[in-house]
Motif scaffolding. Structure first.
Motif, mmCIF file in Angstrom:
data_model
loop_
_atom_site.group_PDB
_atom_site.id
_atom_site.type_symbol
_atom_site.label_atom_id
_atom_site.label_comp_id
_atom_site.label_asym_id
_atom_site.label_seq_id
_atom_site.Cartn_x
_atom_site.Cartn_y
_atom_site.Cartn_z
ATOM 1 N N THR A 1 -65.063 38.872 44.023
ATOM 2 C CA THR A 1 -65.466 40.308 44.501
ATOM 3 C C THR A 1 -65.623 41.222 43.213
ATOM 4 O O THR A 1 -66.637 41.968 43.205
ATOM 5 N N THR A 2 -64.782 41.243 42.140
ATOM 6 C CA THR A 2 -64.919 42.232 41.145
ATOM 7 C C THR A 2 -66.384 41.643 40.278
ATOM 8 O O THR A 2 -66.987 42.510 39.787
ATOM 9 N N LEU A 3 -66.386 40.314 39.932
ATOM 10 C CA LEU A 3 -67.393 39.940 39.246
ATOM 11 C C LEU A 3 -68.743 40.299 40.089
ATOM 12 O O LEU A 3 -69.863 40.703 39.418
ATOM 13 N N LEU A 4 -68.830 39.927 41.371
ATOM 14 C CA LEU A 4 -70.208 40.421 42.287
ATOM 15 C C LEU A 4 -70.564 41.671 41.865
ATOM 16 O O LEU A 4 -71.571 42.085 41.886
ATOM 17 N N ARG A 5 -69.362 42.619 41.988
ATOM 18 C CA ARG A 5 -69.759 44.087 41.880
ATOM 19 C C ARG A 5 -70.309 44.378 40.465
ATOM 20 O O ARG A 5 -71.194 45.154 40.146
ATOM 21 N N LEU A 6 -69.654 43.919 39.228
ATOM 22 C CA LEU A 6 -70.112 44.015 38.040
ATOM 23 C C LEU A 6 -71.779 43.343 37.734
ATOM 24 O O LEU A 6 -72.696 43.996 37.311
ATOM 25 N N LEU A 7 -72.125 42.275 38.610
ATOM 26 C CA LEU A 7 -73.238 41.706 38.217
ATOM 27 C C LEU A 7 -74.425 42.334 39.042
ATOM 28 O O LEU A 7 -75.546 42.782 38.555
ATOM 29 N N ASN B 1 -62.574 34.679 38.141
ATOM 30 C CA ASN B 1 -62.429 34.926 39.502
ATOM 31 C C ASN B 1 -61.523 36.388 39.463
ATOM 32 O O ASN B 1 -61.359 36.879 38.581
ATOM 33 N N ASP B 2 -61.257 36.871 40.755
ATOM 34 C CA ASP B 2 -60.586 38.152 40.993
ATOM 35 C C ASP B 2 -59.567 38.176 40.024
ATOM 36 O O ASP B 2 -58.933 39.355 39.519
ATOM 37 N N ASN B 3 -58.486 37.082 40.088
ATOM 38 C CA ASN B 3 -57.293 37.084 39.290
ATOM 39 C C ASN B 3 -57.505 37.235 38.039
ATOM 40 O O ASN B 3 -56.667 37.938 37.238
ATOM 41 N N ALA B 4 -58.498 36.761 37.241
ATOM 42 C CA ALA B 4 -58.915 36.918 36.057
ATOM 43 C C ALA B 4 -58.872 38.456 35.380
ATOM 44 O O ALA B 4 -58.404 38.657 34.542
#
Length: 263
Positions: free
Chosen positions: A49-55, A81-84
């Motif tokens: 989720t976090t990565l998709l938001r940044l992308l 991933n989100d945990n990262a």
């Protein structure tokens, strides 16, 4: 006279069979491969989720899609991933400028397709698509015969590849449990910290870089569907069709000669 009338009728089935076989041999229009979509790959993964938001905010997905359409070398993407992202120091992402966020994401992109197998023969350092005043940002990879098979080192963190989300030339997407942190932005400490004001100002002028690989990547044994498999199958089918056509024609000629002699 009756014999002359019967002969053309005897050959009619052979002519129809030859026409049908010719239609099978003729190559039809090729179906273009489905568009490679990083967003869909990550959404199917379910924990990005976090990565998709940044992308989406940086529009990096559009750049990757465009490059995949025009690259002979392909691309490799490391997906935290989100945990990262929770392992980063609180406020780290918010402390980055828009340009620094772009460079951070581009640091997760290699301008060439790498399967887990081809990482074994890769020559360090591997350039990423991130860049700064000092040039291209790089990573080093090491491989092992036991899990994890590939480890990515930035000089700040060592990050193993935890799983393969997609690996089919020209695109490979690997899940990682930590954010790849370039030393140009995060220093040499293992724990990430917010950049100092002077460091952020110096990084604000960084521009995106899209390097071109000198060596074209080839699909490896790790690819789920080896490139050209459908083409080979079609060629084999055409070969069988041509062989059947030859048998039919020769059989028809033999029958004709027998009828002619008997007449």
């Amino acid at each position: 006279m009756a014999c002359h009338t019967v002969l053309p009728l005897l050959f009619l089935p052979f002519l129809l069979a030859m026409a049908a076989t010719a239609d099978d041999v003729a190559p039809g229009p090729t179906t273009p491969p489905p568009e490679l979509n990083l967003t869909s790959i990550l959404e199917n993964g379910g924990q990005y989720t976090t990565l998709l938001r940044l992308l989406n905010a940086t529009r990096i997905t559009e750049q990757i899609t465009s490059q995949l359409k025009n690259s002979y070398d392909g691309l490799t993407f490391f997906a935290p991933n989100d945990n990262a992202f929770t392992m980063l120091k609180a406020g780290t992402l918010n402390a980055l400028t828009d340009q620094e966020q772009i460079q951070l994401l581009l640091y997760h992109v290699l301008p060439r397709y790498y399967s887990l197998t081809t990482f074994q023969t890769a020559s360090n350092p591997l350039h990423t698509e991130a860049s700064g005043p000092g040039g291209m940002y790089s990573v080093n990879v090491s491989t092992s015969t036991t899990a994890p098979l590939v480890n990515v080192s930035t000089g700040v963190v060592d990050v193993p590849i935890s799983s393969t989300l997609f690996a089919r030339f020209p695109f490979a997407v690997y899940s990682v449990d930590d954010v790849l942190q370039p030393p140009q932005m995060f220093g040499s400490s293992h724990k990430a910290s917010a950049p100092a004001p002077g460091q952020a100002a110096a990084a604000a002028g960084r521009q995106k870089g899209v390097p071109k690989s000198d060596v074209a990547a080839e699909p490896s044994e790790a690819v789920e569907e080896p490139e050209g498999s459908s083409t080979n199958a079609a060629a084999a089918g055409r070969g069988i069709a041509v062989w059947l056509t030859t048998v039919i024609v020769l059989g028809g000629m033999a029958l004709f000669l027998n009828l002619l002699v008997s007449a």
